[in-house]
Design an enzyme around this catalytic site. Structure first.
Site: not given
Length: 402
Positions: A133, A163, A247
């Site tokens: 993402h 992911d 992230s």
């Protein structure tokens, strides 16, 4: 697999892990209600940096009666296991900048930032793992190194189901590579450190400390945003602060080894300190496939599927002709011509109830069995109902043709 098991399957493949069921029940509402936050920073959010005022202090020795007054500055060089661990990995944690081209609907430019971990240096190339993402939709990707230098990166591959994504940069810029640890031996209560870029590159290299709050957690993920879980992500739970921008950053053990790739957190008013990280042992084979093939190679059936629970009960008997005793399973809505399912004789409106004699309740369980337990080239026993009669076939799983 399913709707995504045709030529779109490589983009939207769906998987599931189903451990930690007790924990899962408590999170389904929050996650599917939009409370699961992927922690990359969109450039649309402009963070206002406060004019911080920092005072340096000196520690002075106290004065004793009838003795000369002595002023003394005390300098302490603190070295702990934590500082050693941070020093070992910090230069291998980088910033990732997602740059998108202008379109009719957007101005283009920097779309968001996240973090990444340099895990390998080989020849004149170095490799970075981050989150899918973080780089999704990017026209270009830049890597911001620990010294602030920005270099172009090439996206080798990305996988929406885990992911994870892998980038490649010129090795001449790399001075340190992170060491992967063993996430299978992690214990609840073990100290961990999160390293990344919370709130963007202005806080690059930030470090937070916490513990492992839980292992083998499963979190429902709704990839196509239709309100139905498509996959269950297997994650580590930590109370180390994980914020937007973290992230793709590293979750590190006390030895400075990467044991997880930070991915998301639970964001809800009543919830504090629940960060989620992809276990590195789970990530390793995905990283290897993305680096080598540009995609994760998974076994392929060649069917479009729908969980029986998502089909109106009227059709269970009227369309699918199921016995009244059958309450769970997966209906086949379409079979791709020439696929393993077609070659095995499976048809539209067959209802799969077991794989290799293991009960299958829904699409997520089917994906879990297919992707976690089977390999390309394996055979798989499929038990299904057709026109009210229970039947069995064996199919040979193939690789998805792109």
């Amino acid at each position: 697999m399913g709707y995504y098991d045709d030529h779109y399957e490589h983009i939207r493949q769906k998987q599931k892990g189903n451990r930690g069921g007790t924990f899962l029940a408590g999170f389904v509402g929050a996650v599917l209600g939009g409370m699961l936050v992927i922690v990359a920073v969109p450039s649309l959010v402009k963070w206002d940096v406060l004019p911080y005022h920092v005072e340096q202090t000196e520690e002075k020795q106290t004065t004793v009666t009838e003795q000369p007054k002595v002023d003394k500055s005390v300098a302490v060089d603190v070295v702990t296991q934590v500082t050693k661990a941070v020093n070992k990995v910090s230069d291998a944690v980088v910033g990732i900048v997602n740059i998108q081209e202008a379109s009719f609907w957007s101005e283009g430019g920097e779309a968001g930032t996240g973090s990444g971990v340099i895990y390998k240096k080989e020849g004149n190339k170095a490799y970075i793992v981050t989150n899918h993402h973080v780089v999704e939709g990017a026209s270009r990707v830049e890597v911001s190194l620990s010294d602030g230098t920005k270099v172009p990166a090439r996206l080798l591959g990305s996988d929406v189901w885990t992911d994870l994504a892998v980038l490649e940069i010129d090795a001449k810029h790399v001075t340190k590579v992170a060491e992967f640890g063993n996430s299978d031996v992690i214990k609840v209560g073990e100290p961990v450190i999160a390293v990344g870029n919370p709130l963007g590159l202005q806080f690059a290299g930030s470090v937070t400390q916490g513990i492992i709050s839980g292992v083998n957690r499963t979190i429902p993920i709704d990839i196509d945003r239709d309100g139905i879980p498509d996959w269950h992500a297997e994650v580590l739970q930590t109370d180390a602060a994980i914020n937007p921008g973290n992230s793709g950053g590293a979750l590190v053990n006390i030895e400075g080894q990467v044991i997880g790739i930070n991915s998301m957190k639970i964001a809800q008013e009543a919830v504090e300190g629940i960060g989620l990280s992809i276990p590195i042992n789970y990530a390793k084979p995905v990283i290897a496939d993305l680096e080598k093939f540009g995609q994760v190679r998974r076994p392929y059936m060649g069917v479009e599927l729908r969980s029986l629970s998502d089909i109106p009960a009227y059709h269970w008997q009227q369309t699918l002709h199921l016995p009244a005793s059958v309450k769970e399973g997966v209906a086949i809505l379409q079979v791709v011509p020439g696929s393993p399912a077609a070659q095995a004789g499976l048809r539209e409106f067959d209802v799969i109830v077991a794989l290799d004699d293991e009960k299958i309740a829904d699409v997520v369980e089917l994906r879990k069995h297919l992707y976690n337990r089977k390999q390309i080239g394996d055979t798989m026993k499929v038990t299904f109902y057709r026109d009210g009669k229970k039947q069995t076939v064996t199919l040979k799983l193939a690789k998805q043709s792109l």
